[in-house]
Design a protein around this motif. Structure first.
Motif, PDB file in Angstrom:
ATOM      1  N   UNK A  88     -42.165 -68.607  81.522  1.00 34.25           N
ATOM      2  CA  UNK A  88     -40.967 -68.040  80.905  1.00 34.25           C
ATOM      3  C   UNK A  88     -41.300 -66.753  80.159  1.00 34.25           C
ATOM      4  N   UNK A  89     -42.392 -66.756  79.394  1.00 34.19           N
ATOM      5  CA  UNK A  89     -42.722 -65.569  78.601  1.00 34.19           C
ATOM      6  C   UNK A  89     -43.316 -64.450  79.454  1.00 34.19           C
ATOM      7  N   UNK A  90     -43.959 -64.803  80.543  1.00 31.66           N
ATOM      8  CA  UNK A  90     -44.368 -63.778  81.500  1.00 31.66           C
ATOM      9  C   UNK A  90     -43.125 -63.077  82.049  1.00 31.66           C
ATOM     10  N   UNK A  91     -42.098 -63.863  82.358  1.00 30.86           N
ATOM     11  CA  UNK A  91     -40.843 -63.274  82.851  1.00 30.86           C
ATOM     12  C   UNK A  91     -40.220 -62.367  81.795  1.00 30.86           C
ATOM     13  N   UNK A  92     -40.245 -62.805  80.535  1.00 34.08           N
ATOM     14  CA  UNK A  92     -39.702 -61.961  79.463  1.00 34.08           C
ATOM     15  C   UNK A  92     -40.432 -60.618  79.406  1.00 34.08           C
ATOM     16  N   UNK A  93     -41.772 -60.654  79.455  1.00 36.19           N
ATOM     17  CA  UNK A  93     -42.538 -59.413  79.383  1.00 36.19           C
ATOM     18  C   UNK A  93     -42.234 -58.506  80.568  1.00 36.19           C
ATOM     19  N   UNK A  94     -42.139 -59.082  81.750  1.00 36.65           N
ATOM     20  CA  UNK A  94     -41.824 -58.264  82.929  1.00 36.65           C
ATOM     21  C   UNK A  94     -40.448 -57.610  82.798  1.00 36.65           C
ATOM     22  N   UNK A  95     -39.483 -58.345  82.279  1.00 44.26           N
ATOM     23  CA  UNK A  95     -38.145 -57.777  82.119  1.00 44.26           C
ATOM     24  C   UNK A  95     -38.156 -56.596  81.152  1.00 44.26           C
ATOM     25  N   UNK A  96     -39.066 -56.614  80.193  1.00 48.00           N
ATOM     26  CA  UNK A  96     -39.101 -55.556  79.181  1.00 48.00           C
ATOM     27  C   UNK A  96     -40.022 -54.397  79.545  1.00 48.00           C
ATOM     28  N   UNK A  97     -41.036 -54.645  80.390  1.00 48.08           N
ATOM     29  CA  UNK A  97     -42.060 -53.626  80.635  1.00 48.08           C
ATOM     30  C   UNK A  97     -42.039 -53.031  82.039  1.00 48.08           C
ATOM     31  N   UNK A 153     -47.579 -54.000  86.629  1.00 46.42           N
ATOM     32  CA  UNK A 153     -48.545 -54.180  85.542  1.00 46.42           C
ATOM     33  C   UNK A 153     -48.999 -55.642  85.414  1.00 46.42           C
ATOM     34  N   UNK A 154     -48.046 -56.538  85.244  1.00 46.15           N
ATOM     35  CA  UNK A 154     -48.356 -57.930  84.960  1.00 46.15           C
ATOM     36  C   UNK A 154     -48.321 -58.723  86.269  1.00 46.15           C
ATOM     37  N   UNK A 155     -49.499 -58.984  86.807  1.00 48.15           N
ATOM     38  CA  UNK A 155     -49.622 -59.525  88.159  1.00 48.15           C
ATOM     39  C   UNK A 155     -49.964 -61.013  88.143  1.00 48.15           C
ATOM     40  N   UNK A 156     -49.425 -61.732  89.119  1.00 51.55           N
ATOM     41  CA  UNK A 156     -49.678 -63.166  89.275  1.00 51.55           C
ATOM     42  C   UNK A 156     -50.834 -63.395  90.242  1.00 51.55           C
TER      43      UNK A 156
END
Length: 244
Positions: free
Chosen positions: A198-207, A216-219
């Motif tokens: 959930x918080x990874x999704x939040x960061x992606x939505x913002x960055x 940037x934020x890769x799985x």
């Protein structure tokens, strides 16, 4: 230090039982039978943490959580019989920091309370970051807790920022799920993978420019996540600078 907890639950028996074992642990417990009264007690007493039931008369836990988050970043633990993952995700999306389902082990609730108070009341022990990262779109200064997109500041919650720090401190390294959960949430949370997602999704939505296609934020499927070192851009526009 003595902490003040606000317990919002319409069950008198739950208020009695939870209040009793928490008071034995040295906490001061303020009780409210519904969300409306809970919001009044929140303003009146300024507690350190809220324990919040969902199914209540007048104002339920969902609405109470939403209203609390409009005015405060106080830690919130949902304490409820609604145990489906969709309910857990909804609680976290509304701003709850944790979600404990009834019936629960008192020792687990104690551990969750201690962990959450520790995260919100103590300073990070890790070495202070010393770099500024920028590539023309994304700008990050961890010393100043400053993140910008196209020179516009981005508002990150405390949990989002802790997660960003954990990822950037190991740029281009794959960090396992459990390691991130332990570092950002605490050792009691190593199985709570949905919190991390959930918080990874939040960061992606913002960055990210396109959250569905992150740059940037890769799985790393089945393992964890990594934050790409965008200062290695071949365009020459990205840079890593020492903070002044």
């Amino acid at each position: 230090m003595s902490y003040k907890l606000l317990l919002i639950d319409d069950s008198q028996e739950m208020q009695r039982l939870v209040g009793m074992f928490l008071e034995r642990d040295g906490y001061e417990v303020i009780k409210a039978p519904n969300g409306r009264e809970g919001l009044r007690q929140l303003a009146r007493n300024e507690p350190d943490l809220v324990l919040l039931d969902i199914m209540m008369p007048e104002v339920d836990g969902w609405e109470t959580c939403r209203r609390i988050r409009e005015v405060s970043q106080i830690p919130i633990i949902m304490l409820t019989a609604k145990s489906q993952e969709i309910d857990i995700v909804r609680g976290l999306e509304l701003g709850a920091d944790d979600y404990v389902t009834k019936p629960f082990d008192p020792s687990e609730l104690r551990a969750r309370i201690r962990s959450l108070l520790r995260r919100t009341r103590t300073s990070p022990s890790e070495p202070k970051p010393v770099v500024v990262l920028t590539d023309g779109w994304l700008y990050i200064d961890l010393n100043k807790r400053l993140v910008k997109i196209n020179d516009t500041p981005v508002d990150l919650t405390p949990t989002e920022f802790r997660l960003l720090i954990a990822l950037i401190q190991k740029l281009d390294c794959v960090i396992p799920h459990r390691h991130l959960l332990r570092q950002v949430w605490g050792p009691e949370y190593t199985e709570e993978i949905h919190y991390l997602k959930l918080y990874i999704r939040y960061l992606r939505q913002k960055l990210e420019k396109d959250p569905s296609n992150p740059e940037y934020l890769l799985t790393e499927w089945g393992v964890g996540y990594r934050f790409r070192d965008f200062t290695k851009s071949s365009s020459g526009m990205a840079s890593r600078e020492r903070a002044q």
